[in-house]
Design an enzyme around this catalytic site. Sequence first.
Site, short mmCIF file in Angstrom:
data_model
loop_
_atom_site.label_atom_id
_atom_site.label_comp_id
_atom_site.label_asym_id
_atom_site.label_seq_id
_atom_site.Cartn_x
_atom_site.Cartn_y
_atom_site.Cartn_z
N HIS A 1 33.64 84.55 38.10
CA HIS A 1 34.90 83.19 37.28
C HIS A 1 33.82 82.10 37.19
O HIS A 1 34.29 81.35 35.58
CB HIS A 1 35.85 83.27 38.06
CG HIS A 1 36.69 81.86 38.76
ND1 HIS A 1 36.44 81.21 39.35
CD2 HIS A 1 37.34 81.66 37.88
CE1 HIS A 1 37.36 79.78 38.38
NE2 HIS A 1 37.87 80.23 38.23
N GLU B 1 32.38 82.51 33.51
CA GLU B 1 33.82 81.98 32.17
C GLU B 1 33.98 80.98 32.16
O GLU B 1 33.55 80.68 31.22
CB GLU B 1 34.75 82.76 33.22
CG GLU B 1 35.99 82.86 32.20
CD GLU B 1 37.01 82.19 32.99
OE1 GLU B 1 37.97 80.64 32.62
OE2 GLU B 1 38.05 82.81 33.81
N HIS B 2 33.82 80.20 33.11
CA HIS B 2 33.65 78.80 33.38
C HIS B 2 32.07 78.08 32.69
O HIS B 2 32.97 76.82 30.87
CB HIS B 2 33.77 78.03 34.40
CG HIS B 2 35.14 78.07 35.20
ND1 HIS B 2 36.06 76.76 35.53
CD2 HIS B 2 36.48 78.49 35.21
CE1 HIS B 2 37.38 77.16 36.40
NE2 HIS B 2 37.06 78.38 36.07
N GLU C 1 39.61 74.19 42.73
CA GLU C 1 40.52 74.88 42.02
C GLU C 1 40.34 75.82 43.62
O GLU C 1 41.65 76.10 43.46
CB GLU C 1 39.50 76.09 41.48
CG GLU C 1 40.62 77.12 40.83
CD GLU C 1 40.40 77.93 39.36
OE1 GLU C 1 40.83 78.30 39.23
OE2 GLU C 1 39.61 77.45 39.23
#
Length: 420
Positions: free
Chosen positions: A49, A52-53, A129
Amino acid sequence: MNPAVKIKKLSSGITVLAEEMPLVHSVAVGFLTGFGSKHERDFPGGIAHYVEHMLFKGTLKRSKADIAEQIDAVGGRINAHTSKEYTSYFAVVLDEHFTLALDILTDMYLNSAFDEAEIELERNVILEEIKMYEDAPEEKIHDLAFQNIWDGHILGRPIIGTEKSVRQIARADILACLKSFYTPDNTLIAVAGNVRADEVFQQIEARFDGFRGKVREYQELPVAIVPGIKTVKKDTEQAHLCLSTKGVAYSSNDRFTLSLLSSILGGSMSSRLFQKVREQKGLVYSIYTYPTFYQQAGLFTLYVGTQLKNARQVLDLSLKELTLFKQNGVTPTELQRAKEQVKGHLVLNLEDSASRMSWLLKSLYNYGKLSTVEEIMQKVDRVTGDDIQRLATEIFIKEDLQLTAIGNFTKSSFFQNLDC
């Protein structure tokens, strides 16, 4: 296979899919790499993840502002998604801007800078998040349910990671992941829209000339169900419950059987649980079921959000419906309605270039082949009521039930004796 879809394996090893849709005025471009949270065994949790960011945080020739502004300037959109089994990146633009969208995604995929300062900035974003999910029990409950029923297995780990694991991620870890998994033989590219397949193949071939590498070998360990009851005390207005049991994998012949079972039991406003627990009893606002499919495993989950005082009653009513499902099966009317629902959702979700592009990527990645909509609908139509009742008796058993609950519980023994 749909004759409008062309597939080509490039000299680099990348597989490219192109679907010509001459009646639309848009183009969707998607990249998929077979790297998700389940591949993080040798890396800090949440790194897929995190990568991806970072692909949106600047390349060797574009700043992060450039990426956003260039897409916005042509009225397009760009985004990404990390799952337990893959990461995908996509852009949707007017057909005249196909080359720009492809160039931006390729630049991100091959030339991201991974600047140390940007890595630290994004670490704070991801930590925020995580905190956001912690404050949303209706979201958090699903991650907890996966962790509990697959206790100790990497598929049970949260995709986003934990605060501890995210703080451990370093630039060297990110680069190691890229070298290990962002490779030609682990990359699929799909384009759908008002394009010519030959032009798509030519442009992608040129941009990925020189892209080399072999994916790191990954051995998935067997998945075992861990039954039981786990509660998390939290001062919330509602109690949030997930009742989970074993499901089926993508490759299983029962995949559509389980989808129909879920539709009948809790997949719509006309489903048994919605009608019985919400409409007739008025005990909940939200109650639904859903299947989760992976390449070598699967789950079936029932979610409920209700007042604490009603939680035990709602759970008992739900367990009773599972028992009735096994004992009596489904009616012809329920079965036909569920089939039309599943087929309707399938067709309506494939009406634009973005959904077609996503369909191509996920179909080839999950099944190793492409099926037409007509073939899928035929498989749905072949499912019988006996198939559904047989599957219900296989998965709705006490030994495989895992209940996860978040709420202001005063006793750990608030729930007892799960059975159906």
